[in-house]
Motif scaffolding. Structure first.
Motif, short mmCIF file in Angstrom:
data_model
loop_
_atom_site.label_atom_id
_atom_site.label_comp_id
_atom_site.label_asym_id
_atom_site.label_seq_id
_atom_site.Cartn_x
_atom_site.Cartn_y
_atom_site.Cartn_z
N GLY A 176 16.55 30.21 35.75
CA GLY A 176 15.67 30.63 37.20
C GLY A 176 14.44 29.43 37.20
O GLY A 176 14.05 28.65 37.51
N TYR A 217 16.08 34.48 43.71
CA TYR A 217 16.35 33.34 43.60
C TYR A 217 16.19 32.40 44.03
O TYR A 217 15.80 31.30 44.75
CB TYR A 217 17.49 33.21 42.19
N TYR A 247 12.39 34.63 34.85
CA TYR A 247 11.85 33.33 36.29
C TYR A 247 11.14 34.21 37.10
O TYR A 247 10.83 33.42 38.65
CB TYR A 247 13.55 33.40 37.11
N LEU A 296 20.25 36.87 35.57
CA LEU A 296 20.28 35.60 36.70
C LEU A 296 20.91 34.57 36.80
O LEU A 296 22.08 34.88 37.17
CB LEU A 296 18.86 35.62 37.00
#
Length: 558
Positions: free
Chosen positions: A215, A508, A102, A489
């Motif tokens: 992500g 994020y 991500y 995440l």
């Protein structure tokens, strides 16, 4: 004589309970999916699932091909060729592992944007004035997701392929050379077939990480199964539908693992009787050396140098953010949660492995395999399965407290972060389990027998004999799982308490708002933290390969 085995049963019971703890979210997931309305499932099959399956399949295919080619070619070059910088690339090719998917997605969205450095340079060189004057590939696409994920996931294939090339019998390669095979033919006809099991394992690991991602696919607008689970749960408030999609995804994961193991089962080669000296390397000079340097440097540049440089530049412009209470709170939350989880994970891994050492049984063997399944389960799937039993337990505790004492506890487990630690435990236990199992495997059983003759029980043997010997292994397991927990995440987004931010969720959320400079400092903190275990992995793997080759060489000459 029977007293010791009875005392040892506590380890057996603990190991079985640990396996049940890991298996519970998966069982809860399937129970909820079965109890959901069939009409809801029919709607998902007709609308969400086909598109999500197609996108996921294309993503996995692209990442599998790109990581396979990159990892195998670079591993062959650093293992079988001599060229300037080979020793540097031997460990530098692992560095992109420090960058979560991500974060590299967030970095490349900024780098490749219209106002980013790449397009600005193109306009400056060719004199273009607007975006309509030229064509530029869209990074926020399926192709962009394949590119950025492969840039940081290829080290899984590189590591396994390099190990296989180093440990292959030199006899097979020498025979190929005597028959006139050149470097390319030797690679395609001899080394590559012998390394297919290791390469398949590396690609499988890369694809598991690809499936876990939420992500990168969110930033790029790629609607995979993982994204569909997240969207169905949070944006559509349909937990039952999310559970059904998660079950479909879990079935795919199990099918991939089964196919990979089946393929490897028929591709095992015995090299125990061959020569075990280091294979002779081809000397590359001139244009060939320059090409080898370029091939090895490109993945490092794209997978680490470009995103790290972008993050460092943007973080430098926002140095005042270091004193921001929100950033400091995110750092504290990340460190505390990761430290608690990694400590529990390492302790549970010791319990499982030590119980298997004390009791040789199929039950404990299955417990160890079940405990390792969590790494193959995406964080989004685990989050759905964990929420169900813990929410039910929270409600039960709350009702009991209201009935007995007149006040409620609310979301005691979910609201305190227990659910998040539980997710980390399920997700990364396999990592510590493998480290600890390898450490115990190097300790002779004779030490256990000698300690028992001196009157030591199983617990004292663990504390006084094994733990001092395992200290480096345990520190390594603790460090690697600590960083994995900090980077995670999907599970963190779905299971964190309200108003609870970590470094990963800060990146994020800021990137989702297109506030890329705000996300740079926490992203850079994650990358720098992730460098530590990667460097440790690079040094220990190189050392273990050298020791393995030297030991097998001595055995062959004796």
């Amino acid at each position: 004589m029977n007293a010791a085995p009875r005392k040892d049963r506590i380890w057996l019971i603990s190991a079985v309970l640990s396996a049940v703890l890991i298996l519970m979210p998966v069982a809860a997931l399937f129970l909820m999916a079965l109890e959901s309305s069939s009409g809801n499932w029919g709607h998902l099959i007709s609308t969400v699932l086909p598109r999500a399956l197609q996108t996921t399949a294309l993503l996995l295919l692209g990442v599998g091909i790109l990581t396979g080619v990159t990892g195998v070619v670079t591993a062959w070059l650093v293992t079988m060729c001599r060229f300037p910088g080979r020793r540097l690339f031997d460990w530098a090719l692992l560095i992109p592992l420090a960058v979560p998917t991500y974060i590299i997605a967030f970095a490349y969205v900024d780098v490749m944007a219209y106002s980013g450095p790449v397009q600005s340079t193109v306009r400056a060189i060719f004199g273009f004035r607007t975006a309509r004057d030229y064509w530029f590939p869209e990074v926020r696409s399926l192709g962009g997701a394949i590119f950025v994920m492969s840039a940081v996931l290829y080290p899984y294939v590189y590591l396994s392929a390099r190990a296989s090339f180093l440990l292959q019998s030199a006899s097979a390669l020498d025979v190929g050379r005597t028959l006139g095979a050149g470097p390319l033919r030797l690679f395609l006809r001899v080394a590559l077939p012998l390394s297919r099991p290791a390469i398949a394992a590396g690609i499988a690991l890369a694809l598991m990480e690809c499936l876990n991602d939420i992500g990168a696919v969110t930033f790029f607008g790629v609607r995979t199964l993982t994204f569909s689970i997240y969207d169905t749960w949070l944006n559509r408030s349909n937990l039952a539908g999310a559970a059904q999609l998660a079950c479909a995804m879990l079935i795919i994961v199990v099918a991939l693992l089964a196919l990979e193991r089946r393929a490897r089962r028929h591709l095992r080669f015995d090299s125990s009787r061959g020569k075990h000296h280091a294979p002779a390397r081809y000397q590359l000079t001139g244009l060939r050396a320059l090409l080898a340097i370029s091939v090895c440097a490109l993945p490092v540049v794209l997978g680490f140098i470009v995103p790290a440089s972008m993050l460092a530049g943007q973080a430098f412009r926002r140095l005042e953010q270091v004193q921001d209470p929100a950033f400091l709170l995110a750092v504290r939350n990340s460190v505390v949660m990761a430290l608690i989880a990694s400590s529990l994970i390492t302790g549970l891994a010791i319990t499982l492995v030590y119980a298997a050492r004390l009791h040789k049984s199929k039950l404990l063997y299955m417990s160890g395999r079940i405990a390792s399944i969590g790494y193959a389960v995406p964080g989004t799937v685990l989050a759905v399965g964990i929420l169900i039993p813990l929410a039910s337990l929270d409600n039960t505790i709350d009702a009991m407290m209201k009935q007995m004492f007149g006040f409620g506890t609310g979301l005691l487990l979910i609201g305190s972060g227990t659910a998040l630690v539980y997710a980390y435990l399920c997700r990364f236990l396999a990592v510590a389990h493998g480290q600890v199992e390898g450490g115990f495997g190097k300790i002779s059983p004779n030490l256990d027998m000698a300690a028992r003759t001196l009157g030591r029980g199983s617990t004292r043997i663990l504390g006084e004999v094994h733990m001092p010997l395992l200290r480096p292994v345990l520190l390594s397991a603790l460090l690697i799982t600590f960083v994995d927990c900090m980077k995670e995440l999907p599970a963190t987004i779905l299971l964190r308490p309200f108003n609870f931010n970590t470094l990963a969720t800060s990146v994020y959320e800021a990137a989702s708002r297109e506030a890329f400079e705000e996300a740079a400092l926490p992203a850079l903190a994650i990358v720098v933290t992730g460098l530590v275990p990667v460097i440790l992995l690079a040094s220990t793997s190189a050392r273990s390969f050298r020791q393995s080759i030297s030991k097998r060489g001595l055995a062959a000459t004796s």
